[in-house]
Design a protein around this motif. Sequence first.
Motif, PDB file in Angstrom:
ATOM      1  N   THR A 145      42.882  45.839  58.546  1.00 16.30           N
ATOM      2  CA  THR A 145      43.144  44.408  58.384  1.00 16.30           C
ATOM      3  C   THR A 145      43.698  44.094  57.000  1.00 16.30           C
ATOM      4  OG1 THR A 145      40.874  43.993  57.627  1.00 16.30           O
ATOM      5  CG2 THR A 145      41.305  43.780  59.999  1.00 16.30           C
ATOM      6  N   ALA A 146      43.623  45.036  56.061  1.00 12.91           N
ATOM      7  CA  ALA A 146      44.153  44.809  54.717  1.00 12.91           C
ATOM      8  C   ALA A 146      45.624  44.405  54.802  1.00 12.91           C
ATOM      9  CB  ALA A 146      43.996  46.061  53.866  1.00 12.91           C
ATOM     10  N   THR A 147      45.984  43.381  54.058  1.00 10.73           N
ATOM     11  CA  THR A 147      47.366  42.910  54.049  1.00 10.73           C
ATOM     12  C   THR A 147      48.271  43.899  53.336  1.00 10.73           C
ATOM     13  OG1 THR A 147      46.530  40.646  53.991  1.00 10.73           O
ATOM     14  CG2 THR A 147      48.856  40.959  53.462  1.00 10.73           C
ATOM     15  N   THR A 148      47.792  44.454  52.224  1.00 12.05           N
ATOM     16  CA  THR A 148      48.530  45.482  51.492  1.00 12.05           C
ATOM     17  C   THR A 148      47.561  46.571  51.051  1.00 12.05           C
ATOM     18  OG1 THR A 148      48.252  44.331  49.368  1.00 12.05           O
ATOM     19  CG2 THR A 148      50.248  43.836  50.626  1.00 12.05           C
ATOM     20  N   TRP A 149      48.072  47.806  50.884  1.00 11.70           N
ATOM     21  CA  TRP A 149      47.232  48.914  50.428  1.00 11.70           C
ATOM     22  C   TRP A 149      48.086  50.026  49.860  1.00 11.70           C
ATOM     23  CZ3 TRP A 149      48.625  53.335  52.932  1.00 11.70           C
ATOM     24  CH2 TRP A 149      49.087  53.253  54.247  1.00 11.70           C
ATOM     25  N   LEU A 150      47.411  50.971  49.193  1.00  9.04           N
ATOM     26  CA  LEU A 150      48.101  52.117  48.600  1.00  9.04           C
ATOM     27  C   LEU A 150      47.101  53.258  48.440  1.00  9.04           C
ATOM     28  CD1 LEU A 150      50.717  52.261  45.809  1.00  9.04           C
ATOM     29  CD2 LEU A 150      48.570  53.479  45.420  1.00  9.04           C
ATOM     30  N   VAL A 198      43.859  35.227  35.080  1.00  5.73           N
ATOM     31  CA  VAL A 198      43.510  33.897  34.602  1.00  5.73           C
ATOM     32  C   VAL A 198      42.026  33.846  34.246  1.00  5.73           C
ATOM     33  CG1 VAL A 198      43.397  31.434  35.205  1.00  5.73           C
ATOM     34  CG2 VAL A 198      45.349  32.812  35.934  1.00  5.73           C
ATOM     35  N   THR A 199      41.218  34.611  34.964  1.00  3.53           N
ATOM     36  CA  THR A 199      39.788  34.720  34.683  1.00  3.53           C
ATOM     37  C   THR A 199      39.435  36.190  34.475  1.00  3.53           C
ATOM     38  OG1 THR A 199      39.115  35.009  37.002  1.00  3.53           O
ATOM     39  CG2 THR A 199      39.360  32.751  36.199  1.00  3.53           C
ATOM     40  N   PRO A 200      38.414  36.492  33.672  1.00  6.57           N
ATOM     41  CA  PRO A 200      38.045  37.897  33.466  1.00  6.57           C
ATOM     42  C   PRO A 200      37.303  38.495  34.650  1.00  6.57           C
ATOM     43  CG  PRO A 200      36.521  36.489  32.280  1.00  6.57           C
ATOM     44  CD  PRO A 200      37.588  35.585  32.843  1.00  6.57           C
ATOM     45  N   SER A 201      36.753  37.638  35.516  1.00  5.69           N
ATOM     46  CA  SER A 201      35.900  38.089  36.613  1.00  5.69           C
ATOM     47  C   SER A 201      36.642  38.300  37.920  1.00  5.69           C
ATOM     48  CB  SER A 201      34.800  37.050  36.850  1.00  5.69           C
ATOM     49  OG  SER A 201      35.385  35.801  37.196  1.00  5.69           O
ATOM     50  N   GLY A 202      37.815  37.677  38.070  1.00  3.31           N
ATOM     51  CA  GLY A 202      38.502  37.688  39.351  1.00  3.31           C
ATOM     52  C   GLY A 202      38.218  36.456  40.176  1.00  3.31           C
ATOM     53  N   LEU A 203      37.327  35.557  39.686  1.00  3.06           N
ATOM     54  CA  LEU A 203      37.189  34.270  40.344  1.00  3.06           C
ATOM     55  C   LEU A 203      38.557  33.602  40.380  1.00  3.06           C
ATOM     56  CD1 LEU A 203      33.835  32.905  38.879  1.00  3.06           C
ATOM     57  CD2 LEU A 203      34.295  33.453  41.269  1.00  3.06           C
ATOM     58  N   ASP A 204      38.861  32.929  41.472  1.00  3.23           N
ATOM     59  CA  ASP A 204      40.208  32.418  41.693  1.00  3.23           C
ATOM     60  C   ASP A 204      40.675  31.504  40.557  1.00  3.23           C
ATOM     61  OD1 ASP A 204      40.405  33.706  44.190  1.00  3.23           O
ATOM     62  OD2 ASP A 204      39.304  32.068  45.148  1.00  3.23           O
ATOM     63  N   GLY A 205      41.919  31.666  40.190  1.00  3.04           N
ATOM     64  CA  GLY A 205      42.550  30.827  39.183  1.00  3.04           C
ATOM     65  C   GLY A 205      44.010  30.666  39.525  1.00  3.04           C
ATOM     66  N   GLN A 206      44.567  29.515  39.252  1.00  2.00           N
ATOM     67  CA  GLN A 206      45.961  29.244  39.593  1.00  2.00           C
ATOM     68  C   GLN A 206      46.890  30.217  38.871  1.00  2.00           C
ATOM     69  OE1 GLN A 206      47.187  25.207  38.933  1.00  2.00           O
ATOM     70  NE2 GLN A 206      49.166  25.476  39.920  1.00  2.00           N
ATOM     71  N   GLY A 207      47.747  30.876  39.625  1.00  2.00           N
ATOM     72  CA  GLY A 207      48.695  31.820  39.055  1.00  2.00           C
ATOM     73  C   GLY A 207      48.136  33.212  38.862  1.00  2.00           C
ATOM     74  N   GLN A 208      46.977  33.479  39.420  1.00  2.00           N
ATOM     75  CA  GLN A 208      46.354  34.796  39.261  1.00  2.00           C
ATOM     76  C   GLN A 208      46.746  35.714  40.422  1.00  2.00           C
ATOM     77  OE1 GLN A 208      42.418  35.647  37.316  1.00  2.00           O
ATOM     78  NE2 GLN A 208      41.761  35.405  39.438  1.00  2.00           N
ATOM     79  N   PHE A 209      47.354  36.859  40.091  1.00  2.00           N
ATOM     80  CA  PHE A 209      47.833  37.774  41.124  1.00  2.00           C
ATOM     81  C   PHE A 209      47.697  39.223  40.664  1.00  2.00           C
ATOM     82  CE2 PHE A 209      50.174  33.863  42.093  1.00  2.00           C
ATOM     83  CZ  PHE A 209      49.995  33.764  43.471  1.00  2.00           C
ATOM     84  N   THR A 210      47.797  40.121  41.624  1.00  2.00           N
ATOM     85  CA  THR A 210      47.917  41.551  41.366  1.00  2.00           C
ATOM     86  C   THR A 210      48.582  42.175  42.578  1.00  2.00           C
ATOM     87  OG1 THR A 210      46.723  43.505  40.561  1.00  2.00           O
ATOM     88  CG2 THR A 210      45.684  42.253  42.322  1.00  2.00           C
ATOM     89  N   SER A 211      48.653  43.498  42.622  1.00  2.00           N
ATOM     90  CA  SER A 211      49.223  44.196  43.778  1.00  2.00           C
ATOM     91  C   SER A 211      48.473  45.502  43.982  1.00  2.00           C
ATOM     92  CB  SER A 211      50.713  44.479  43.566  1.00  2.00           C
ATOM     93  OG  SER A 211      50.897  45.447  42.538  1.00  2.00           O
ATOM     94  N   ALA A 212      48.646  46.096  45.155  1.00  2.00           N
ATOM     95  CA  ALA A 212      47.982  47.367  45.448  1.00  2.00           C
ATOM     96  C   ALA A 212      48.451  48.452  44.481  1.00  2.00           C
ATOM     97  CB  ALA A 212      48.258  47.782  46.900  1.00  2.00           C
ATOM     98  N   TYR A 213      49.731  48.444  44.124  1.00  2.00           N
ATOM     99  CA  TYR A 213      50.261  49.425  43.174  1.00  2.00           C
ATOM    100  C   TYR A 213      49.638  49.220  41.795  1.00  2.00           C
ATOM    101  CZ  TYR A 213      53.646  52.123  40.423  1.00  2.00           C
ATOM    102  OH  TYR A 213      54.236  53.030  39.557  1.00  2.00           O
TER     103      TYR A 213
END
Length: 409
Positions: free
Chosen positions: A71-76, A198-213
């Motif tokens: 079900t993962a949308t993206t992975w690596l 945007v946050t050190p914890s990963g709690l949602d913040g506007q403009g906060q993103f990453t990728s599987a890579y």
Amino acid sequence: MAVSRAVASPVAVSQAIAEVPCPKPKVAKPSAPPRPVPPAEVAEDMAVGGPALATHGLVVPEGSAGPPALTATTWLVADLGTGEVLGACGPHVHQTPASVQKMLLAATAIDQLDPARKMTVTDGDLDIEPGSSAVGLVVGGTYSISTLWLGLMLNSGNDAANALARLAGGGGPDGLQKTVAAMNARAASLGARQTHAVTPSGLDGQGQFTSAYDLALIARVCFASADFRKYVLTKTAQMPAQKKPKVGGFQFQNENKLIYNYPGALGGKTGFTTLARHSYVGAATRNGRTLVATLLGAEARPLRGWEQGAALLDWGFALPAGTSVGKLITPEEVAAAARASSVTTEATSAAGGAAVQAAHPSGPTGLTVVAAVSVAATLIAIPLLLLLTQRRQRRQRSPADQRPPTPAA
């Protein structure tokens, strides 16, 4: 009938093969808020690690067995020793991280803070989203840095994340934001171009993103740290009792079920927010190979995040050693590219200035057109020579030179 797959071949990419959908289980998706609008994609960023990785779909080695339906949308899946990317689904697609972002905090700050140091919790450290995960720190309580790291990694404590970020940023009221800025600088130095904290914890913040890579790049740094490996393999830890305020001690457990159920597991990090859904990073070693699986945007059924990570690890270990559809870029390569870009910019600027001087000579300092062209050609050639030298040095470097230290048992 054979299943068509995108393969790690510049020829395949140049032929613009249609993207192959990633295998998914047939399950009903739960209701969830709309995903945040990601930043515009940059073609150069999408191709980091190899042209075959510039896809929203599936990229696996030609002739390999199909990866598991997730079900993962993206992975690596990648080899942490050699840096080989074994396969991926939308590796550079922007996703929201949830608590796997705590690994970026570790990659940024774990070497800066003495684990034996004692600290006192402030009101600001407990300024977290109501109902979000916390390890149970109390204002005025005194804890060691190592206890905070355990609370961060085992129990995904957002209170521990705030405290660690504040301390790593100097301990003042602006310490947390300084560390978030340092996290973004660290991500850039690793080549993690889709990552913005945007946050050190990963709690949602506007403009906060990453990728599987990007998560694989961050994981490679984390698992090279003996302290990190020790923390994420710890099954239980003790939160010390406090005298002022008077609070009893208690035990907390590692929430990453991979370490209890997967032979050779090295640990990793779980994550979940309603917006990001489930995210996961897990690593394991088998027959001398150390692989990492990263996944984002998953649901917990029919497989939980760690189970999806385990399925990807099984698939990766079944592939022959040396299999690759791309590579994890190294910090050294990122730095070399930045230097080359800087030299190119300076050369272009100098060449332009020489051409202008040739066209408009001023007394004895004026250059002829021929001289200006000669200067421009020489300056432009410099970065090309540097790039050729760097590539030659990378080819001569043994893959073993980039392997992380042998993980602790």
